[in-house]
Design an enzyme around this catalytic site. Structure first.
Site, PDB file in Angstrom:
ATOM      1  N   ARG A 147      17.675  23.774   8.536  1.00 33.75           N
ATOM      2  CA  ARG A 147      18.231  24.221   9.810  1.00 33.75           C
ATOM      3  C   ARG A 147      17.322  24.036  11.014  1.00 33.75           C
ATOM      4  NH1 ARG A 147      20.323  30.024  10.017  1.00 33.75           N
ATOM      5  NH2 ARG A 147      19.165  30.430   8.093  1.00 33.75           N
ATOM      6  N   TYR A 204      19.490  36.282  -9.229  1.00 32.31           N
ATOM      7  CA  TYR A 204      20.715  35.948  -8.485  1.00 32.31           C
ATOM      8  C   TYR A 204      21.956  36.212  -9.346  1.00 32.31           C
ATOM      9  CZ  TYR A 204      18.186  33.705  -4.637  1.00 32.31           C
ATOM     10  OH  TYR A 204      17.387  33.465  -3.552  1.00 32.31           O
ATOM     11  N   ARG A 248      11.631  23.396   2.185  1.00 33.02           N
ATOM     12  CA  ARG A 248      12.716  23.361   3.200  1.00 33.02           C
ATOM     13  C   ARG A 248      12.393  22.422   4.356  1.00 33.02           C
ATOM     14  NH1 ARG A 248      13.503  29.437   3.601  1.00 33.02           N
ATOM     15  NH2 ARG A 248      13.996  29.964   1.469  1.00 33.02           N
ATOM     16  N   ARG A 277      25.826  20.240   9.679  1.00 33.44           N
ATOM     17  CA  ARG A 277      26.383  21.524   9.213  1.00 33.44           C
ATOM     18  C   ARG A 277      27.539  22.001  10.088  1.00 33.44           C
ATOM     19  NH1 ARG A 277      26.960  24.914   6.907  1.00 33.44           N
ATOM     20  NH2 ARG A 277      25.461  26.558   6.541  1.00 33.44           N
ATOM     21  N   ASP A 297      20.436  23.350  -3.875  1.00 35.49           N
ATOM     22  CA  ASP A 297      20.189  24.786  -3.838  1.00 35.49           C
ATOM     23  C   ASP A 297      19.862  25.277  -5.239  1.00 35.49           C
ATOM     24  OD1 ASP A 297      20.615  27.265  -1.874  1.00 35.49           O
ATOM     25  OD2 ASP A 297      21.242  27.821  -3.904  1.00 35.49           O
TER      26      ASP A 297
END
Lengths: 343, 343
Positions: B28, B149, B24, B37, B73
């Site tokens: 963010r 998931y 990552r 974003r 992702d």
């Protein structure tokens, strides 16, 4: 009267068969609990001795367990420390004002559990009156796990805020955990005085730490709790995801060390040392079925233990809400029918 | 032109200093990402090659990393299999129709990534055009993590539904994971064809399994992926909470095995074997500060590695959103300035 096999196993004495109880043996997987929860919140059940007594006894009536465990919640001591909370549907516990700074830590207080948590002690006395010879387990959270709730304000996936205070202000962290160790020691001693036969310290989330951080930030505080109860009641030390810190958990204390499903119980016991008991280690998901696989894995646990005195059968973590109660009943009976084969 | 040190380390060749990148590293914690974003959703960034290219390059411009990693992702391949999803603010991914039965498994399809995920391959080609000599890492999820998931519909704390299908209908489980292994193999081969230099397989949540379950339910499928890419590109095998299954992860494959912060990297490497590389293992929370402790722990990792060829410096999991970018910059520089001291 014979000593119950649960207490014998904690002392690593030979038993007629393996004792068994289940974390969250009282709870949502039982219809009678869900019925009560239609009328009362979780906190109401924790706070009203008659309700806590009833819920504690529900699994004892239906399942052949070797111990009852007080129905309560790990977070109960937080409120009288100055950290009120509630349970939010579908989200779990939520603190009104999580600890964010050293000043927040220093605003927290040690309290007298015989006053502030008198309802818990009343429940213990009532439960003991109903249980007869069946031992009652009292419990509290370990400082790391309680601190994580105090700081995160609820459940966390990464413990970022917790570790941020731990790494960023070690002095404040140690003050918080020292206070939690005092609070938990006071609380467990009051539970013992009220009648619990054994205490379990839940460090449910401590598997987020490595051995070095555990020794620096968690061990000294957890150790003080086990020292406080030593000679007063036998103790069990529980955590999950602890495969990399089993020796450290053992060093912190506990007559019995809990082991989750991630590590074979014989491997774990060898590392913990045979001068301690072990508790565990079935994956709770196996209780969802099929029954054949669940029982195969019970056989595997019992084969690995091979009759060595000091094993208490349990799950690696709590019973899942979707578990059929019949599977829990069958599991307890199966452990009793085949356990302690080496005796 | 010299081989980049990141690729040398994967081959366990001596390097001038320890290569470093961060899971990552695009995301963010970077102001330029957050700005983007404001205008685009996560899925829009994944789906528009210009945006995916821009975000992939953002950390490369600011931080002295030895590799870029494609911004995408793990769940991207689920949609063309028949499992559409979206990201819900504050809650993470949410599938529209999670897999609940064998029939749901059998409705899923293998697809041609050169068609269905052409935008990802376009992004890879664009990124490669911008990167020059800097290697690009492609990635996909491992079958266990992707299946979790697919079945849970999002994040899970206990993987109850996942394990329930696994234990309850092993045939359906193995069909699902065999399909996922095909899908991921196809997808990684297409990424390699488009230009990625290395592939990383993320089995982020596989630490929920013990060794016996890993060997039965996960290993054969993950192994097929590593066999599919063998000889086509070097590979990294990543998981968290894997302290009890490191040997099993190694056996499943990967030129390099990732290690989280729960286990000292030298202990882990000894267990994995020195015929593999290792990647890791700093706790991402240390990057929140203070810097002194972060750098002390970098020293500890590098001391334990002691210059052995085959170490790629990374975190034990992704960079946390609240991480100051300056700390990440400082960390990369520090690793480069002090790494591979044994060389």
């Amino acid at each position: 009267m014979d000593t119950p096999r649960f207490l014998k196993a904690i002392r690593r004495e030979p038993v007629d068969t393996t004792p068994v109880w289940f974390m969250r043996q009282a709870g949502r997987y039982m219809a009678e609990y869900r019925a009560l929860r239609q009328r009362y919140s979780l906190l109401e059940i924790c706070r009203q001795p008659d309700l806590a007594t009833e819920v504690t006894l529900q699994p004892v009536r239906r399942i052949d367990v070797d111990a009852a465990i007080l129905f309560s919640d790990l977070l109960v001591p937080l409120e009288p420390m100055g950290l009120p909370f509630d349970f939010i549907k579908g989200e779990g516990p939520q603190l009104e004002h999580p600890v964010q700074s050293a000043a927040d830590v220093d605003a927290l207080v040690r309290f007298e559990p015989r006053d502030a948590l008198a309802h818990v002690l009343t429940a213990i006395r009532q439960i003991k009156g109903e249980l007869g010879a069946l031992p009652l387990i009292g419990f509290a959270g370990a400082p790391f796990t309680l601190a994580s709730y105090a700081i995160e304000g609820g459940h966390s996936n990464n413990f970022a805020r917790t570790k941020s205070l731990m790494y960023g202000d070690p002095a404040a962290w140690h003050r918080l955990c020292a206070l939690l160790a005092d609070v938990v020691s006071d609380y467990l001693l009051a539970q013992i005085e009220a009648g619990v036969d054994v205490v379990q310290v839940f460090d449910s989330w401590v598997g987020a730490l490595n051995a070095s951080d555990y020794r620096e930030f968690a061990l000294p505080h957890t150790q003080r709790i086990f020292e406080a109860v030593r000679g007063r009641a036998p103790s069990i030390h529980f955590g999950t995801g602890t495969g990399s810190i089993l020796e450290e958990l053992r060093d912190a204390g506990g007559d019995v060390v809990g082991v989750d499903w991630r590590i074979p119980i014989d491997v774990a016991w060898t590392r913990i040392g045979f001068d301690r008991g072990v508790q565990g280690n079935l994956d709770p998901t196996l209780l969802l079925g099929p029954v054949e696989r669940m029982l195969q894995q019970v056989d595997d646990v019992l084969d690995r233990v091979d009759g060595r005195p000091g094993h208490i059968f349990n799950l690696g973590h709590g019973i899942l809400p979707s578990t059929p109660v019949e599977h829990v009943q069958m599991l307890a009976q199966y452990v009793h029918s085949t356990g302690a084969r080496g005796q």
